[in-house]
Design a protein around this motif. Structure first.
Motif, PDB file in Angstrom:
ATOM      1  N   THR A 133       4.211   1.788  -1.426  1.00 15.69           N
ATOM      2  CA  THR A 133       2.813   2.154  -1.676  1.00 15.69           C
ATOM      3  C   THR A 133       1.887   1.333  -0.803  1.00 15.69           C
ATOM      4  OG1 THR A 133       3.310   2.728  -3.974  1.00 15.69           O
ATOM      5  CG2 THR A 133       1.010   2.290  -3.432  1.00 15.69           C
ATOM      6  N   ASP A 134       2.149   0.048  -0.721  1.00 15.19           N
ATOM      7  CA  ASP A 134       1.340  -0.851   0.104  1.00 15.19           C
ATOM      8  C   ASP A 134       1.396  -0.435   1.576  1.00 15.19           C
ATOM      9  OD1 ASP A 134       0.137  -3.879  -0.168  1.00 15.19           O
ATOM     10  OD2 ASP A 134       1.121  -3.574   1.767  1.00 15.19           O
ATOM     11  N   ALA A 135       2.577  -0.082   2.060  1.00 16.34           N
ATOM     12  CA  ALA A 135       2.749   0.326   3.455  1.00 16.34           C
ATOM     13  C   ALA A 135       2.017   1.629   3.742  1.00 16.34           C
ATOM     14  CB  ALA A 135       4.235   0.476   3.773  1.00 16.34           C
ATOM     15  N   ILE A 136       2.111   2.579   2.822  1.00 14.44           N
ATOM     16  CA  ILE A 136       1.404   3.852   2.990  1.00 14.44           C
ATOM     17  C   ILE A 136      -0.100   3.610   2.992  1.00 14.44           C
ATOM     18  CG2 ILE A 136       0.897   6.076   1.889  1.00 14.44           C
ATOM     19  CD1 ILE A 136       3.797   6.078   0.865  1.00 14.44           C
ATOM     20  N   GLY A 137      -0.557   2.709   2.136  1.00 19.68           N
ATOM     21  CA  GLY A 137      -1.980   2.383   2.088  1.00 19.68           C
ATOM     22  C   GLY A 137      -2.489   1.852   3.411  1.00 19.68           C
ATOM     23  N   THR A 138      -1.701   0.993   4.053  1.00 24.59           N
ATOM     24  CA  THR A 138      -2.085   0.447   5.362  1.00 24.59           C
ATOM     25  C   THR A 138      -2.175   1.547   6.413  1.00 24.59           C
ATOM     26  OG1 THR A 138      -1.174  -1.758   4.963  1.00 24.59           O
ATOM     27  CG2 THR A 138      -1.295  -1.032   7.251  1.00 24.59           C
ATOM     28  N   THR A 139      -1.196   2.436   6.433  1.00 26.42           N
ATOM     29  CA  THR A 139      -1.167   3.516   7.419  1.00 26.42           C
ATOM     30  C   THR A 139      -2.329   4.478   7.222  1.00 26.42           C
ATOM     31  OG1 THR A 139       1.251   3.347   7.442  1.00 26.42           O
ATOM     32  CG2 THR A 139       0.286   5.306   8.434  1.00 26.42           C
ATOM     33  N   VAL A 140      -2.538   4.905   5.988  1.00 29.13           N
ATOM     34  CA  VAL A 140      -3.642   5.829   5.695  1.00 29.13           C
ATOM     35  C   VAL A 140      -4.982   5.154   5.962  1.00 29.13           C
ATOM     36  CG1 VAL A 140      -4.807   7.108   3.848  1.00 29.13           C
ATOM     37  CG2 VAL A 140      -2.306   7.133   4.001  1.00 29.13           C
ATOM     38  N   GLY A 141      -5.079   3.874   5.635  1.00 28.97           N
ATOM     39  CA  GLY A 141      -6.320   3.143   5.886  1.00 28.97           C
ATOM     40  C   GLY A 141      -6.679   3.117   7.366  1.00 28.97           C
ATOM     41  N   ALA A 142      -5.674   2.925   8.219  1.00 29.75           N
ATOM     42  CA  ALA A 142      -5.926   2.922   9.662  1.00 29.75           C
ATOM     43  C   ALA A 142      -6.391   4.286  10.138  1.00 29.75           C
ATOM     44  CB  ALA A 142      -4.653   2.503  10.403  1.00 29.75           C
ATOM     45  N   VAL A 143      -5.817   5.351   9.582  1.00 28.24           N
ATOM     46  CA  VAL A 143      -6.243   6.709   9.930  1.00 28.24           C
ATOM     47  C   VAL A 143      -7.703   6.929   9.526  1.00 28.24           C
ATOM     48  CG1 VAL A 143      -5.901   9.164   9.443  1.00 28.24           C
ATOM     49  CG2 VAL A 143      -3.920   7.677   9.794  1.00 28.24           C
ATOM     50  N   LEU A 144      -8.071   6.440   8.344  1.00 30.70           N
ATOM     51  CA  LEU A 144      -9.452   6.576   7.878  1.00 30.70           C
ATOM     52  C   LEU A 144     -10.396   5.715   8.690  1.00 30.70           C
ATOM     53  CD1 LEU A 144      -8.828   6.504   4.017  1.00 30.70           C
ATOM     54  CD2 LEU A 144      -9.501   8.490   5.386  1.00 30.70           C
ATOM     55  N   GLY A 145      -9.910   4.538   9.126  1.00 27.77           N
ATOM     56  CA  GLY A 145     -10.735   3.693   9.986  1.00 27.77           C
ATOM     57  C   GLY A 145     -11.014   2.301   9.475  1.00 27.77           C
ATOM     58  N   THR A 146     -10.081   1.721   8.713  1.00 36.08           N
ATOM     59  CA  THR A 146     -10.304   0.355   8.240  1.00 36.08           C
ATOM     60  C   THR A 146      -9.105  -0.513   8.571  1.00 36.08           C
ATOM     61  OG1 THR A 146     -10.877  -1.014   6.319  1.00 36.08           O
ATOM     62  CG2 THR A 146      -9.355   0.812   5.930  1.00 36.08           C
ATOM     63  N   SER A 147      -9.305  -1.806   8.476  1.00 37.00           N
ATOM     64  CA  SER A 147      -8.226  -2.757   8.715  1.00 37.00           C
ATOM     65  C   SER A 147      -7.209  -2.680   7.580  1.00 37.00           C
ATOM     66  CB  SER A 147      -8.798  -4.177   8.828  1.00 37.00           C
ATOM     67  OG  SER A 147      -9.583  -4.488   7.684  1.00 37.00           O
ATOM     68  N   THR A 148      -6.188  -3.509   7.643  1.00 34.27           N
ATOM     69  CA  THR A 148      -5.036  -3.439   6.761  1.00 34.27           C
ATOM     70  C   THR A 148      -5.387  -3.353   5.281  1.00 34.27           C
ATOM     71  OG1 THR A 148      -3.841  -4.760   8.378  1.00 34.27           O
ATOM     72  CG2 THR A 148      -2.850  -4.543   6.207  1.00 34.27           C
ATOM     73  N   VAL A 149      -4.836  -2.343   4.615  1.00 36.82           N
ATOM     74  CA  VAL A 149      -4.973  -2.198   3.163  1.00 36.82           C
ATOM     75  C   VAL A 149      -3.792  -2.906   2.513  1.00 36.82           C
ATOM     76  CG1 VAL A 149      -4.948  -0.562   1.228  1.00 36.82           C
ATOM     77  CG2 VAL A 149      -6.217  -0.019   3.327  1.00 36.82           C
ATOM     78  N   THR A 150      -4.078  -3.710   1.516  1.00 35.86           N
ATOM     79  CA  THR A 150      -3.025  -4.515   0.912  1.00 35.86           C
ATOM     80  C   THR A 150      -3.257  -4.687  -0.582  1.00 35.86           C
ATOM     81  OG1 THR A 150      -1.836  -6.629   1.106  1.00 35.86           O
ATOM     82  CG2 THR A 150      -4.224  -6.690   1.339  1.00 35.86           C
ATOM     83  N   THR A 151      -2.223  -5.088  -1.298  1.00 34.49           N
ATOM     84  CA  THR A 151      -2.326  -5.329  -2.731  1.00 34.49           C
ATOM     85  C   THR A 151      -3.241  -6.525  -2.974  1.00 34.49           C
ATOM     86  OG1 THR A 151      -0.058  -4.536  -2.991  1.00 34.49           O
ATOM     87  CG2 THR A 151      -1.010  -5.715  -4.849  1.00 34.49           C
ATOM     88  N   TYR A 152      -4.118  -6.404  -3.960  1.00 35.90           N
ATOM     89  CA  TYR A 152      -5.189  -7.381  -4.156  1.00 35.90           C
ATOM     90  C   TYR A 152      -4.889  -8.390  -5.251  1.00 35.90           C
ATOM     91  CZ  TYR A 152      -9.316  -6.996  -1.247  1.00 35.90           C
ATOM     92  OH  TYR A 152     -10.201  -7.118  -0.210  1.00 35.90           O
ATOM     93  N   ILE A 153      -5.119  -9.660  -4.933  1.00 46.61           N
ATOM     94  CA  ILE A 153      -4.915 -10.709  -5.923  1.00 46.61           C
ATOM     95  C   ILE A 153      -5.898 -10.585  -7.088  1.00 46.61           C
ATOM     96  CG2 ILE A 153      -3.824 -12.376  -4.404  1.00 46.61           C
ATOM     97  CD1 ILE A 153      -6.481 -13.640  -3.871  1.00 46.61           C
ATOM     98  N   GLU A 154      -7.045  -9.924  -6.857  1.00 49.42           N
ATOM     99  CA  GLU A 154      -8.000  -9.724  -7.946  1.00 49.42           C
ATOM    100  C   GLU A 154      -7.459  -8.819  -9.042  1.00 49.42           C
ATOM    101  OE1 GLU A 154     -10.654 -10.954  -4.518  1.00 49.42           O
ATOM    102  OE2 GLU A 154      -8.781  -9.877  -4.805  1.00 49.42           O
ATOM    103  N   SER A 155      -6.335  -8.160  -8.781  1.00 46.70           N
ATOM    104  CA  SER A 155      -5.678  -7.367  -9.822  1.00 46.70           C
ATOM    105  C   SER A 155      -5.331  -8.243 -11.026  1.00 46.70           C
ATOM    106  CB  SER A 155      -4.391  -6.732  -9.281  1.00 46.70           C
ATOM    107  OG  SER A 155      -4.640  -5.928  -8.157  1.00 46.70           O
ATOM    108  N   ALA A 156      -5.230  -9.533 -10.793  1.00 52.82           N
ATOM    109  CA  ALA A 156      -4.926 -10.464 -11.881  1.00 52.82           C
ATOM    110  C   ALA A 156      -5.991 -10.428 -12.962  1.00 52.82           C
ATOM    111  CB  ALA A 156      -4.791 -11.883 -11.335  1.00 52.82           C
ATOM    112  N   ALA A 157      -7.226 -10.045 -12.601  1.00 53.30           N
ATOM    113  CA  ALA A 157      -8.293  -9.961 -13.610  1.00 53.30           C
ATOM    114  C   ALA A 157      -7.966  -8.889 -14.643  1.00 53.30           C
ATOM    115  CB  ALA A 157      -9.627  -9.664 -12.934  1.00 53.30           C
ATOM    116  N   GLY A 158      -7.502  -7.730 -14.186  1.00 53.28           N
ATOM    117  CA  GLY A 158      -7.128  -6.661 -15.099  1.00 53.28           C
ATOM    118  C   GLY A 158      -5.871  -6.993 -15.886  1.00 53.28           C
ATOM    119  N   ILE A 159      -4.937  -7.665 -15.222  1.00 48.61           N
ATOM    120  CA  ILE A 159      -3.712  -8.078 -15.900  1.00 48.61           C
ATOM    121  C   ILE A 159      -4.054  -9.046 -17.026  1.00 48.61           C
ATOM    122  CG2 ILE A 159      -1.577  -9.415 -15.628  1.00 48.61           C
ATOM    123  CD1 ILE A 159      -1.374  -8.208 -12.795  1.00 48.61           C
ATOM    124  N   GLU A 160      -4.996  -9.950 -16.764  1.00 48.52           N
ATOM    125  CA  GLU A 160      -5.396 -10.903 -17.787  1.00 48.52           C
ATOM    126  C   GLU A 160      -6.052 -10.210 -18.981  1.00 48.52           C
ATOM    127  OE1 GLU A 160      -5.384 -13.947 -19.906  1.00 48.52           O
ATOM    128  OE2 GLU A 160      -4.521 -14.009 -17.903  1.00 48.52           O
TER     129      GLU A 160
END
Length: 445
Positions: free
Chosen positions: A295-322
């Motif tokens: 999923t992370d790899a697909i996000g990076t590829t699609v993000g480049a097609v759309l026009g942004t730098s590397t898309v990656t899993t976010y450490i801020e996800s910890a807020a929702g986990i908490e």
């Protein structure tokens, strides 16, 4: 409602729809800053006229990748263009090395394709499983300190800047801002969050963000949203990769640098979040690692097609986990909010001030630091490399650098302590790769 509960296995994870939705909202509110920070950074390289496109692209890339994470990998992890990676894209590759931003997008695109191959062939997950469990917990704790520093830096209390050469410069405690309205509201939000947590109030992080934002708007310390709706337009950046430009001498080095930082940032983030959510097995393995990384790899590829730098899993996800998020429903809610608010109500998300979200980052950092207690401090060959990871990640402002120092020191300590049988064969390879990576950064080759 029953379909969602069954598909995301609410009963297995001891959660419910209310908890998952609240967690998804919390993750989004904590990450919403990326909708404006990412365009601000990338537009320095692409031109100010790209800003509006980049807002929509950031929301679209984050929304689609996070929804895929929720539905396919069924994990409460959100994705978006990565901080640090966007700065490297803009200030090092484009402004520093002189590459056109379209060539840099092509490098991100190719990097994403390489990651897809490595994910499908299970190479990435094999690497994750080869990492010692002490290193995994140390990475999670180090990311916690990193998050805390980001929060304090965002609000201007502790300051550090990345110069045009990509070097982090610390300027220490900003004493002149201690009595400013923004800092006072930050402390208000921080203490409100702590009190709500102590009282075990559900949704404490989200409540604090909303209350602090409203106070900021009322007092004039943060601007009210000028309007609610905006029309998305991605024409400036969509499908602008210059693949032919990658044939230029030196472009391979750019791909390699993107590859190393993204690979190990993601590895560290996924490991740390999995430890926080209680997903790690007794052997320290990450369940469904292949799906998460693909999923992370697909996000990076699609993000480049759309026009942004590397898309990656976010450490801020910890807020929702908490907040109790344990399933893909959390990610689904976060992704839908990115598409809904990010694409069409972007000014409202942009009105959430840093002093309202910074307390959440600090508190999440506190929670993630607790993972360090799982490290065996009576074994120096485990504890010292873990300690080096813990301090290197925040002090270098780089998850990848911290992981590299940890891997190299772990391998050397075990090897020279006569405990080579405890070293997974892949750790030798990873350590050598990081030696080459640091040599590359140091200009050795």
């Amino acid at each position: 409602m029953g379909w969602f509960e069954n598909y995301f296995e609410f009963e297995r994870y001891g959660t419910d729809m209310k908890t998952e939705v609240l967690a998804g909202m919390t993750t989004f509110m904590t990450m919403a800053y990326i909708l404006f920070v990412n365009p601000a950074i990338l537009s320095d390289a692409m031109g100010k006229e790209a800003f509006n496109s980049l807002v929509a692209v950031t929301a679209l890339a984050a929304g689609l990748a996070t929804i895929l994470m929720g539905i396919y990998a069924k994990k409460p992890f959100a994705l978006a263009p990565g901080m640090g990676l966007n700065a490297y894209f803009a200030y090092s590759v484009v402004l520093g090395m002189g590459y056109d931003w379209r060539v840099a997008l092509a490098a991100v695109f190719v990097e994403g394709l390489v990651f897809i191959v490595l994910s499908v062939t299970k190479v990435r997950s094999a690497i994750i499983h080869a990492i010692p469990i002490s290193q995994k917990y140390a990475i999670g704790a180090g990311i916690g300190l990193f998050l805390t520093f980001i929060g304090l830096n965002d609000v201007g209390l502790l300051t550090a800047v990345v110069n045009d050469a990509g070097v982090l410069q610390f300027t220490g405690l900003n004493t002149s801002a201690l009595t400013s309205g923004e800092i006072l509201l930050f402390f208000f939000g921080l203490f409100l969050t702590m009190i709500l947590i102590a009282l075990r109030v559900k949704g404490s992080l989200l409540i604090s963000i909303i209350v602090t934002s409203v106070i900021g708007w009322i007092t004039g310390l943060a601007p009210w949203p000028e309007h609610l709706f905006s029309t998305p337009d991605i024409s400036y950046t969509f499908m602008q990769m210059d693949l032919q430009g990658l044939l230029n001498v030196g472009a391979i080095g750019v791909i390699f640098a993107f590859f190393m930082v993204d690979f190990f940032d993601t590895l560290g983030t996924v490991t740390g979040l999995s430890a926080k959510a209680g997903f790690l097995t007794k052997e320290g393995k990450v369940p469904d690692a292949e799906k998460i990384l693909l999923t992370d790899a697909i996000g990076t590829t699609v993000g480049a097609v759309l026009g942004t730098s590397t898309v990656t899993t976010y450490i801020e996800s910890a807020a929702g986990i908490e907040e109790g998020g344990r399933t893909g429903m959390t990610a689904l809610v976060t992704g839908l909010l990115f598409l809904g608010i990010g694409l069409f109500i972007a000014p409202l998300a942009g009105a959430i001030p840093a002093f309202a979200t910074a307390p959440a980052l600090v508190i999440v950092g506190y929670y993630m630091l607790s993972a360090i207690k799982e490290v065996n401090f009576t074994d120096h060959t485990e504890a010292i490399p873990a300690f080096l990871v813990l301090i290197t990640i925040p002090y270098t402002y780089s998850i990848a650098d911290g992981i590299g120092i940890g891997f190299i020191s772990y391998t050397i300590l075990k090897l020279f302590s006569g405990r080579r049988e405890e070293i997974h064969p892949l750790m030798y390879v990873l350590s050598l790769i990081f030696v080459a990576y640091f040599a590359y950064l140091g200009g050795v080759f």
